[in-house]
Motif scaffolding. Sequence first.
Motif, PDB file in Angstrom:
ATOM      1  N   LEU A 170       0.309  19.833  35.510  1.00 27.39           N
ATOM      2  CA  LEU A 170      -0.421  20.759  36.380  1.00 27.39           C
ATOM      3  C   LEU A 170      -1.737  21.200  35.722  1.00 27.39           C
ATOM      4  O   LEU A 170      -2.805  21.191  36.354  1.00 27.39           O
ATOM      5  CB  LEU A 170       0.462  21.982  36.682  1.00 27.39           C
ATOM      6  CG  LEU A 170      -0.227  23.141  37.407  1.00 27.39           C
ATOM      7  CD1 LEU A 170      -0.561  22.764  38.854  1.00 27.39           C
ATOM      8  CD2 LEU A 170       0.650  24.398  37.380  1.00 27.39           C
ATOM      9  N   ALA A 171      -1.678  21.558  34.453  1.00 27.83           N
ATOM     10  CA  ALA A 171      -2.876  22.008  33.738  1.00 27.83           C
ATOM     11  C   ALA A 171      -3.938  20.906  33.688  1.00 27.83           C
ATOM     12  O   ALA A 171      -5.122  21.149  33.908  1.00 27.83           O
ATOM     13  CB  ALA A 171      -2.495  22.449  32.316  1.00 27.83           C
ATOM     14  N   ARG A 172      -3.509  19.691  33.395  1.00 32.19           N
ATOM     15  CA  ARG A 172      -4.443  18.567  33.312  1.00 32.19           C
ATOM     16  C   ARG A 172      -5.039  18.259  34.693  1.00 32.19           C
ATOM     17  O   ARG A 172      -6.237  18.055  34.834  1.00 32.19           O
ATOM     18  CB  ARG A 172      -3.725  17.315  32.795  1.00 32.19           C
ATOM     19  CG  ARG A 172      -3.121  17.466  31.404  1.00 32.19           C
ATOM     20  CD  ARG A 172      -4.150  17.236  30.285  1.00 32.19           C
ATOM     21  NE  ARG A 172      -3.494  17.291  28.984  1.00 32.19           N
ATOM     22  CZ  ARG A 172      -3.487  18.362  28.182  1.00 32.19           C
ATOM     23  NH1 ARG A 172      -4.117  19.475  28.521  1.00 32.19           N
ATOM     24  NH2 ARG A 172      -2.863  18.319  27.025  1.00 32.19           N
ATOM     25  N   ARG A 173      -4.163  18.240  35.711  1.00 24.64           N
ATOM     26  CA  ARG A 173      -4.610  17.869  37.053  1.00 24.64           C
ATOM     27  C   ARG A 173      -5.662  18.846  37.566  1.00 24.64           C
ATOM     28  O   ARG A 173      -6.661  18.459  38.173  1.00 24.64           O
ATOM     29  CB  ARG A 173      -3.404  17.835  37.997  1.00 24.64           C
ATOM     30  CG  ARG A 173      -3.691  17.276  39.382  1.00 24.64           C
ATOM     31  CD  ARG A 173      -2.394  17.013  40.162  1.00 24.64           C
ATOM     32  NE  ARG A 173      -1.637  18.217  40.414  1.00 24.64           N
ATOM     33  CZ  ARG A 173      -0.402  18.453  39.966  1.00 24.64           C
ATOM     34  NH1 ARG A 173       0.235  17.560  39.241  1.00 24.64           N
ATOM     35  NH2 ARG A 173       0.214  19.586  40.248  1.00 24.64           N
ATOM     36  N   GLU A 174      -5.436  20.125  37.315  1.00 25.13           N
ATOM     37  CA  GLU A 174      -6.357  21.136  37.857  1.00 25.13           C
ATOM     38  C   GLU A 174      -7.348  21.622  36.802  1.00 25.13           C
ATOM     39  O   GLU A 174      -8.095  22.563  37.045  1.00 25.13           O
ATOM     40  CB  GLU A 174      -5.557  22.290  38.453  1.00 25.13           C
ATOM     41  CG  GLU A 174      -4.594  21.799  39.547  1.00 25.13           C
ATOM     42  CD  GLU A 174      -3.980  22.942  40.354  1.00 25.13           C
ATOM     43  OE1 GLU A 174      -4.361  24.109  40.159  1.00 25.13           O
ATOM     44  OE2 GLU A 174      -3.109  22.635  41.193  1.00 25.13           O
ATOM     45  N   ASN A 175      -7.322  20.983  35.629  1.00 25.82           N
ATOM     46  CA  ASN A 175      -8.278  21.289  34.577  1.00 25.82           C
ATOM     47  C   ASN A 175      -8.285  22.780  34.233  1.00 25.82           C
ATOM     48  O   ASN A 175      -9.325  23.443  34.251  1.00 25.82           O
ATOM     49  CB  ASN A 175      -9.675  20.804  35.017  1.00 25.82           C
ATOM     50  CG  ASN A 175     -10.623  20.672  33.833  1.00 25.82           C
ATOM     51  OD1 ASN A 175     -10.176  20.493  32.692  1.00 25.82           O
ATOM     52  ND2 ASN A 175     -11.922  20.781  34.102  1.00 25.82           N
ATOM     53  N   LEU A 176      -7.107  23.307  33.918  1.00 20.83           N
ATOM     54  CA  LEU A 176      -6.955  24.748  33.727  1.00 20.83           C
ATOM     55  C   LEU A 176      -6.995  25.146  32.253  1.00 20.83           C
ATOM     56  O   LEU A 176      -6.459  24.439  31.396  1.00 20.83           O
ATOM     57  CB  LEU A 176      -5.613  25.211  34.316  1.00 20.83           C
ATOM     58  CG  LEU A 176      -5.354  24.908  35.798  1.00 20.83           C
ATOM     59  CD1 LEU A 176      -3.921  25.295  36.185  1.00 20.83           C
ATOM     60  CD2 LEU A 176      -6.358  25.627  36.689  1.00 20.83           C
ATOM     61  N   THR A 177      -7.611  26.300  31.964  1.00 24.84           N
ATOM     62  CA  THR A 177      -7.505  26.898  30.628  1.00 24.84           C
ATOM     63  C   THR A 177      -6.117  27.545  30.518  1.00 24.84           C
ATOM     64  O   THR A 177      -5.383  27.656  31.506  1.00 24.84           O
ATOM     65  CB  THR A 177      -8.557  28.006  30.433  1.00 24.84           C
ATOM     66  OG1 THR A 177      -8.272  29.057  31.377  1.00 24.84           O
ATOM     67  CG2 THR A 177      -9.974  27.475  30.678  1.00 24.84           C
ATOM     68  N   ILE A 178      -5.808  27.999  29.296  1.00 24.63           N
ATOM     69  CA  ILE A 178      -4.514  28.676  29.112  1.00 24.63           C
ATOM     70  C   ILE A 178      -4.410  29.883  30.053  1.00 24.63           C
ATOM     71  O   ILE A 178      -3.409  30.081  30.731  1.00 24.63           O
ATOM     72  CB  ILE A 178      -4.329  29.102  27.634  1.00 24.63           C
ATOM     73  CG1 ILE A 178      -4.178  27.844  26.755  1.00 24.63           C
ATOM     74  CG2 ILE A 178      -3.123  30.017  27.472  1.00 24.63           C
ATOM     75  CD1 ILE A 178      -4.048  28.121  25.263  1.00 24.63           C
ATOM     76  N   ARG A 179      -5.486  30.676  30.117  1.00 27.09           N
ATOM     77  CA  ARG A 179      -5.468  31.862  30.982  1.00 27.09           C
ATOM     78  C   ARG A 179      -5.316  31.467  32.456  1.00 27.09           C
ATOM     79  O   ARG A 179      -4.509  32.053  33.196  1.00 27.09           O
ATOM     80  CB  ARG A 179      -6.743  32.691  30.808  1.00 27.09           C
ATOM     81  CG  ARG A 179      -6.664  34.055  31.520  1.00 27.09           C
ATOM     82  CD  ARG A 179      -8.026  34.748  31.675  1.00 27.09           C
ATOM     83  NE  ARG A 179      -8.760  34.905  30.420  1.00 27.09           N
ATOM     84  CZ  ARG A 179      -8.613  35.935  29.581  1.00 27.09           C
ATOM     85  NH1 ARG A 179      -7.783  36.919  29.869  1.00 27.09           N
ATOM     86  NH2 ARG A 179      -9.315  36.000  28.464  1.00 27.09           N
ATOM     87  N   GLN A 180      -6.098  30.467  32.847  1.00 26.38           N
ATOM     88  CA  GLN A 180      -5.990  30.033  34.255  1.00 26.38           C
ATOM     89  C   GLN A 180      -4.591  29.486  34.549  1.00 26.38           C
ATOM     90  O   GLN A 180      -4.046  29.690  35.623  1.00 26.38           O
ATOM     91  CB  GLN A 180      -7.050  28.966  34.553  1.00 26.38           C
ATOM     92  CG  GLN A 180      -8.452  29.542  34.673  1.00 26.38           C
ATOM     93  CD  GLN A 180      -9.533  28.467  34.628  1.00 26.38           C
ATOM     94  OE1 GLN A 180      -9.339  27.388  34.045  1.00 26.38           O
ATOM     95  NE2 GLN A 180     -10.674  28.763  35.239  1.00 26.38           N
TER      96      GLN A 180
END
Lengths: 449, 449
Positions: free
Chosen positions: A347-357
């Motif tokens: 999920l983090a990789r797919r949506e390019n999220l920071t830890i906070r996001q």
Amino acid sequence: MSKRSGQLRLGAFLYPTGHHIAAWRHPDAQADAGLNFRHYVELAKAAEAAKFDLVFLADGVGTRGDSVDFLSRTAHSYVAQFEPITLLSALAAVTERIGLVGTASTSFNEPYHIARKFASLDHISGGRAGWNLVTSSNEHEAKNFNRDKHFDHAERYERAAEFAEVTAGLWDSWDDDAFVRDKAQGRFFDPDRRHVLDHKGRFFQVKGPLNVARSPQGHPVVVQAGSSEAGRELAARTAEVIFTAQQTLEDAVNFYADVKGRLEKYGRHPDDLKIMPGVFPIVGRSESEATEKFEELQSLIDPKVGLALVSGLTGGFDLSGYPLDGPIPDLPETNASKSRQLLTIELARRENLTIRQLYLRIAGARGHWQLVGTAEQIVDELEERFVNYGADGFNVMPPVLPNGLKDFAELVLPELRRRGLFRDEYTGRTLRENLGLRRPQNRYVADGK
Amino acid sequence: MSKRSGQLRLGAFLYPTGHHIAAWRHPDAQADAGLNFRHYVELAKAAEAAKFDLVFLADGVGTRGDSVDFLSRTAHSYVAQFEPITLLSALAAVTERIGLVGTASTSFNEPYHIARKFASLDHISGGRAGWNLVTSSNEHEAKNFNRDKHFDHAERYERAAEFAEVTAGLWDSWDDDAFVRDKAQGRFFDPDRRHVLDHKGRFFQVKGPLNVARSPQGHPVVVQAGSSEAGRELAARTAEVIFTAQQTLEDAVNFYADVKGRLEKYGRHPDDLKIMPGVFPIVGRSESEATEKFEELQSLIDPKVGLALVSGLTGGFDLSGYPLDGPIPDLPETNASKSRQLLTIELARRENLTIRQLYLRIAGARGHWQLVGTAEQIVDELEERFVNYGADGFNVMPPVLPNGLKDFAELVLPELRRRGLFRDEYTGRTLRENLGLRRPQNRYVADGK
């Protein structure tokens, strides 16, 4: 495959103050919910009035959050609450129709105890018991049971499979008609309808018979949550309901097809297993009302809690040295929940999220599927997954309790019913009947007898 | 010692169809009682209406009678029934004031599970939970838990003592006021009021803390039944109620003085432990009515069941080779219940009984104290034991249920009340308060704080 018709199944997943990580801080939340029996009675009765198939309780055999940063724990609310078997038994006495599903780990239990307690609950409730079979993956749980470390992933699934086999065998200790109770002849039971399991396996030696008669459902309904390779295989072999987590329709459809496709080799029919993903709905009378509700909850998240949550979902590694506004670092494969780690990192990789996001993105549903919108928008999504064979139903995870359940019943259910997707009344007498699961035949009774 | 005044305590020991060994065959008996939830609701409500302190449930983790002759077992009724923790939890939801005491063995359980379930029951019931701590002494139970043989007598008591210590420690994991639930500050609990047990002993390593808040009673009430030397010592150290079996006033007075005399060395006061022997009452409106009731039940005993019972109570040895109308042979010391063996053999020798006479003599009460007569006669006996410091109260074992409990409430209780020996109304809110037991202070809280 053509689109399906029919009705979907619904569970009400009762997490004490609600599923949002900061739920307990919300003005509407019952902050002492974890040990407030009246709160649970109200919830169970509301879910029953709304015709949910079941209420569902999670469990852990330790105080949650012990494996992560200490400071954040004081903001966690899931540390001390009712034990599920005692709570469900008490709820059985004040409800009539709704299923009662509780989690119990195979890692630190004995099959005789578990078989017995769920069979007993099935008798008390008149056929409404379900057991969510899990394995334990936290070291702080192992340390409450004479171990320094928990079992590794493969061993814990092997143990779980044998545990499930023993439990099922014990549930067949007596034929349905074993107890003749003939007062005149002094014959309480028929010895030919009593069966000694005499199991001798790698993890367990269990003689039997169980000291509970065969229960109304034959076997209490077996639920599982694991989505890893080992978890899918175990579910295909032994589960009747899967409570799972998929973020996208594609993932859901693939998971559904994969697991249902594994049943045949165990002599099972695809209908013998119901797939019910978790869904975290924030419903408003308008889209903006829903968004405001969500933002209010998000604003209550303590950053330390968010970080601890991300650490937990990505395998239990300490992330406190990494910048909150940077990406998730590369992490080794965990020995805790592998499927949960994979889903979260993807999920983090797919949506390019920071830890906070990432923590803001998943805090609410704790890794489950999150829907924020009007009843119509939410039902569009549920319907899409259902008709495309991504789900047989859903385990509803209200963000804040009791109001989140009330909102779902008052806003979402009428829309589901308008589209013919959910029942108006219970049709079955048992949980099994409501879910559309057949009653298992006793293994000792010859076919056709 | 001067004769005592005050009021006695009463438990209602709910054995499914009743305590007489042939109870289930009686026309009034509810033959399916063991798995009839409505039956137990009726009994618990009747006991509460009569102001009993508690209902009490026995337990075993196997099908009873497996250690004796197979044929006789088909006439046994205590082979398949509710598991006590599930049943008591369900009864908690439909009662308000009565104590709920269930048996759970220390031999095949883990202290974390037991501490948790009874603490949870204590929360659900608002402070009415009690745990009857026993050790398991039957091989057929061991065989359900990965063992060929049960623990020997000394080891099993050592394990029980450590088990009790761990359980008590876990119940103190949180101070009573640990959960501050401060929504504004985001502080769910105070970390200074959370305690990690970190127990490392011979049998158990348990880290803690317990994932249930400290319960309304502080600790659920701990009950014990052992009367052997090891059992008395364990009770003096850890029990708050003893459920025991003495046939004569002299034995009862000696036992009472002996056990109460052992408390001081553990820093305990004699009032910290209530001694409540079992009593099996057959009450009639006249003496002849009582005798007829008793004879009717006795006539229903199958000789094979009687013999199996005598075998069980005298240590589990096979007596089927001895003449029914001859004396009990000399038997080696058992590794099962030593106190039960001694009491039974002493009774046979004292009254010069054959095997048949012995089973007729003890079948009803299964080794407990049997009273057959009018309410006045029965109350004379109870009062004599109470005022002479032979008992603080009694655990009432109705011969047939539900009628035996009704008879006791309608005939015996009014006579006890007329003499000022039993309460008219509950005075306490918790089981502890009704029994006159103090609420234990948390071990981590300094004296005087």
